[in-house]
Design a protein around this motif. Structure first.
Motif, PDB file in Angstrom:
ATOM      1  N   VAL A  13       0.850  -1.198   0.000  1.00  0.00           N
ATOM      2  CA  VAL A  13       0.000   0.000   0.000  1.00  0.00           C
ATOM      3  C   VAL A  13       0.890   1.254   0.000  1.00  0.00           C
ATOM      4  O   VAL A  13       1.934   1.277   0.650  1.00  0.00           O
ATOM      5  N   THR A  14       0.466   2.255  -0.748  1.00  0.00           N
ATOM      6  CA  THR A  14       1.183   3.533  -0.727  1.00  0.00           C
ATOM      7  C   THR A  14       0.213   4.624  -0.290  1.00  0.00           C
ATOM      8  O   THR A  14      -0.904   4.688  -0.792  1.00  0.00           O
ATOM      9  N   ARG A  15       0.632   5.459   0.639  1.00  0.00           N
ATOM     10  CA  ARG A  15      -0.182   6.608   1.031  1.00  0.00           C
ATOM     11  C   ARG A  15       0.648   7.873   0.843  1.00  0.00           C
ATOM     12  O   ARG A  15       1.864   7.863   1.052  1.00  0.00           O
ATOM     13  N   PHE A  16       0.005   8.929   0.449  1.00  0.00           N
ATOM     14  CA  PHE A  16       0.693  10.198   0.225  1.00  0.00           C
ATOM     15  C   PHE A  16       0.355  11.178   1.348  1.00  0.00           C
ATOM     16  O   PHE A  16      -0.803  11.250   1.766  1.00  0.00           O
ATOM     17  N   VAL A  17       1.359  11.916   1.801  1.00  0.00           N
ATOM     18  CA  VAL A  17       1.110  12.998   2.752  1.00  0.00           C
ATOM     19  C   VAL A  17       1.788  14.252   2.207  1.00  0.00           C
ATOM     20  O   VAL A  17       2.702  14.173   1.383  1.00  0.00           O
ATOM     21  N   THR A  18       1.313  15.398   2.662  1.00  0.00           N
ATOM     22  CA  THR A  18       1.879  16.668   2.203  1.00  0.00           C
ATOM     23  C   THR A  18       2.671  17.293   3.336  1.00  0.00           C
ATOM     24  O   THR A  18       2.169  17.424   4.459  1.00  0.00           O
ATOM     25  N   ALA A  19       3.920  17.650   3.033  1.00  0.00           N
ATOM     26  CA  ALA A  19       4.764  18.302   4.047  1.00  0.00           C
ATOM     27  C   ALA A  19       4.946  19.764   3.680  1.00  0.00           C
ATOM     28  O   ALA A  19       5.237  20.097   2.524  1.00  0.00           O
ATOM     29  N   ASN A  20       4.771  20.628   4.658  1.00  0.00           N
ATOM     30  CA  ASN A  20       5.074  22.046   4.445  1.00  0.00           C
ATOM     31  C   ASN A  20       6.580  22.257   4.509  1.00  0.00           C
ATOM     32  O   ASN A  20       7.324  21.367   4.961  1.00  0.00           O
ATOM     33  N   ARG A  21       7.012  23.440   4.077  1.00  0.00           N
ATOM     34  CA  ARG A  21       8.436  23.770   4.134  1.00  0.00           C
ATOM     35  C   ARG A  21       8.916  23.648   5.580  1.00  0.00           C
ATOM     36  O   ARG A  21       8.201  24.039   6.500  1.00  0.00           O
ATOM     37  N   ASN A  22      10.076  23.040   5.769  1.00  0.00           N
ATOM     38  CA  ASN A  22      10.686  22.872   7.092  1.00  0.00           C
ATOM     39  C   ASN A  22       9.911  21.943   8.020  1.00  0.00           C
ATOM     40  O   ASN A  22      10.144  21.940   9.222  1.00  0.00           O
ATOM     41  N   GLU A  23       8.995  21.197   7.477  1.00  0.00           N
ATOM     42  CA  GLU A  23       8.247  20.251   8.314  1.00  0.00           C
ATOM     43  C   GLU A  23       8.878  18.861   8.160  1.00  0.00           C
ATOM     44  O   GLU A  23       9.209  18.457   7.051  1.00  0.00           O
ATOM     45  N   THR A  24       9.005  18.143   9.261  1.00  0.00           N
ATOM     46  CA  THR A  24       9.571  16.788   9.131  1.00  0.00           C
ATOM     47  C   THR A  24       8.523  15.848   8.536  1.00  0.00           C
ATOM     48  O   THR A  24       7.312  16.109   8.590  1.00  0.00           O
ATOM     49  N   VAL A  25       9.024  14.739   7.996  1.00  0.00           N
ATOM     50  CA  VAL A  25       8.121  13.727   7.436  1.00  0.00           C
ATOM     51  C   VAL A  25       7.212  13.189   8.541  1.00  0.00           C
ATOM     52  O   VAL A  25       6.020  12.956   8.334  1.00  0.00           O
ATOM     53  N   ALA A  26       7.771  13.041   9.755  1.00  0.00           N
ATOM     54  CA  ALA A  26       6.972  12.528  10.877  1.00  0.00           C
ATOM     55  C   ALA A  26       5.788  13.440  11.157  1.00  0.00           C
ATOM     56  O   ALA A  26       4.657  12.976  11.331  1.00  0.00           O
ATOM     57  N   ASP A  27       6.022  14.737  11.176  1.00  0.00           N
ATOM     58  CA  ASP A  27       4.934  15.674  11.461  1.00  0.00           C
ATOM     59  C   ASP A  27       3.896  15.666  10.340  1.00  0.00           C
ATOM     60  O   ASP A  27       2.698  15.747  10.595  1.00  0.00           O
ATOM     61  N   ALA A  28       4.377  15.562   9.101  1.00  0.00           N
ATOM     62  CA  ALA A  28       3.445  15.523   7.962  1.00  0.00           C
ATOM     63  C   ALA A  28       2.578  14.267   8.033  1.00  0.00           C
ATOM     64  O   ALA A  28       1.364  14.317   7.784  1.00  0.00           O
ATOM     65  N   ALA A  29       3.185  13.142   8.400  1.00  0.00           N
ATOM     66  CA  ALA A  29       2.422  11.885   8.495  1.00  0.00           C
ATOM     67  C   ALA A  29       1.416  11.975   9.648  1.00  0.00           C
ATOM     68  O   ALA A  29       0.262  11.564   9.523  1.00  0.00           O
ATOM     69  N   TYR A  30       1.864  12.541  10.732  1.00  0.00           N
ATOM     70  CA  TYR A  30       0.995  12.663  11.919  1.00  0.00           C
ATOM     71  C   TYR A  30      -0.263  13.478  11.590  1.00  0.00           C
ATOM     72  O   TYR A  30      -1.373  13.125  11.966  1.00  0.00           O
ATOM     73  N   ASN A  35       0.299   6.521  11.248  1.00  0.00           N
ATOM     74  CA  ASN A  35       1.209   6.237  12.375  1.00  0.00           C
ATOM     75  C   ASN A  35       2.419   5.441  11.905  1.00  0.00           C
ATOM     76  O   ASN A  35       2.473   4.237  12.103  1.00  0.00           O
ATOM     77  N   ILE A  36       3.362   6.093  11.268  1.00  0.00           N
ATOM     78  CA  ILE A  36       4.570   5.348  10.954  1.00  0.00           C
ATOM     79  C   ILE A  36       5.322   5.119  12.262  1.00  0.00           C
ATOM     80  O   ILE A  36       5.144   5.869  13.218  1.00  0.00           O
ATOM     81  N   PRO A  37       6.112   4.037  12.335  1.00  0.00           N
ATOM     82  CA  PRO A  37       6.681   3.674  13.644  1.00  0.00           C
ATOM     83  C   PRO A  37       7.623   4.737  14.206  1.00  0.00           C
ATOM     84  O   PRO A  37       8.520   5.193  13.507  1.00  0.00           O
TER      85      PRO A  37
END
Ligand code: FES
Length: 351
Positions: A13-30, A35-37
């Protein structure tokens, strides 16, 4: 400025998330409730370690115990620390179920159904919420076959930016999808689709690319070529060559599109071949007969193969006879027999 991050899970499965400038991937996923580990969220434990398939990022601060220099050089990364500098594709260590990020179901509406000869259909679907379906070139969707309990999988032949979704479907005797397409399908029908799925997708082009297609295995490669053509200004100057093999003359489809890509993409070339000894084609035989040493580039090549299992095996043996190991070998085997013949059965990547 925002970036699209494709999170590719172990279950396909692939899911897409959007990250703002200077945002970590974790915060974008959250933010997207995925819930990535994670554990420390501080670059100390390594729990979130992922692999970056494509794109650029600032890796952030972390200690060697969480991510070694060697791992970072190979492309491993820490989503809790990394900040995207381009769109990214990340392989996440875990399933989508674990991340509470199962694939989404969309309602496709049949807008066109065309036939190449009598054995290959080009199916075009529209989605009311097209912008909500993001996918990587080469991926596939699971179809619920209308009027049945059957499910089938088909790779997109359209690129990710296409307004309509296109699929190539090879018929199979008494197949559920074949029967639907030949006997009942009509413009305006709705078909539930779930996905996107699969790890067979185009990575950043960092070296020559060799694409190998068997039959309707051309579909995901068409999606990749459409994507390369759409981003031709950014494409690095490495050659991309396709060898497209089929059993009979009538199985060769979408040649006009391939000609178009050969015009639109400066470094793209292709060769076709037909296995049938009675074929009228100039090139008779199998795909491996039409791979040249220059295309193999002494093994420094990324190979993308989509075809039936026998073709994957034959190409693997071919590497042995040539004494090379491609830098990356991405393949997708599609199911044959009573199920629809463009159904991806297994994806793999051998680096
Ligand atoms: Fe510990 Fe990312 S969660 S390093």
């Amino acid at each position: 400025m925002t970036y699209q991050i494709a999170l590719s899970f172990e279950d396909g499965v692939t899911r897409f998330v959007t990250a703002n400038r200077n945002e970590t991937v974790a915060d974008a996923a959250y933010k997207s409730r995925i819930n990535i580990p994670f554990d420390c969220r501080d670059g100390a434990c390594g729990t979130c370690k992922a692999f970056c398939e494509s794109g650029k990022y600032d890796g952030g601060d972390y200690i060697d115990e969480a991510l070694t220099e060697d791992e970072a050089e190979k492309g491993f990364c820490l989503p809790c620390q990394m900040v995207p500098e381009t769109d990214l594709v990340l392989q996440i260590a875990g399933t989508s179920e674990m991340a509470k990020a199962g694939a989404t179901t969309f309602e496709g509406t049949v807008s066109e159904l065309n036939w190449f000869a009598d054995n290959t259909a080009a199916l075009t679907l529209t989605l009311a919420n097209r912008a909500d379906l993001k996918y990587l070139p080469g991926q596939y969707m699971n179809f619920a076959v209308p009027g049945t309990d059957a499910a089938r999988s088909y790779s997109f032949s359209s690129g990710p930016a296409a307004a309509e979704l296109r699929f190539l479907i090879r018929t199979a005797p008494d197949g559920a999808m074949t029967t639907y397409l030949k006997e009942r399908a009509a413009v305006g029908d709705t078909i539930p689709l779930t996905g996107p799925m699969g790890s067979f997708f185009l990575r950043d082009i960092k070296r020559p690319v060799l694409m190998l297609a068997g039959g309707t295995g051309i579909a995901p490669l068409l999606s990749m070529l459409e994507n390369i053509a759409a981003n031709v200004d950014e494409a690095p100057a490495h050659p991309v060559h396709l060898v497209y093999g089929v059993t009979f003359d009538k199985d060769l489809v979408e040649l006009e599109k391939l000609e178009h890509y050969a015009d639109a993409i400066e470094n793209f070339t292709f060769t076709t071949c037909v296995a049938d000894p009675d074929s009228a084609a100039k090139n008779k035989g199998y795909v491996t007969q039409y791979i040249t040493p220059a295309q193999l580039n002494d093994g420094d090549v990324d190979v993308y193969l989509c075809g039936p299992p026998a073709m994957v095996d034959a190409v693997r043996k071919y590497w042995d006879t040539q004494g090379i190991t491609p830098t990356n070998f991405y393949y997708e085997r599609f199911a044959v027999g009573s199920t629809a013949a463009a159904a991806p059965a297994l994806s793999g990547a051998v680096a």
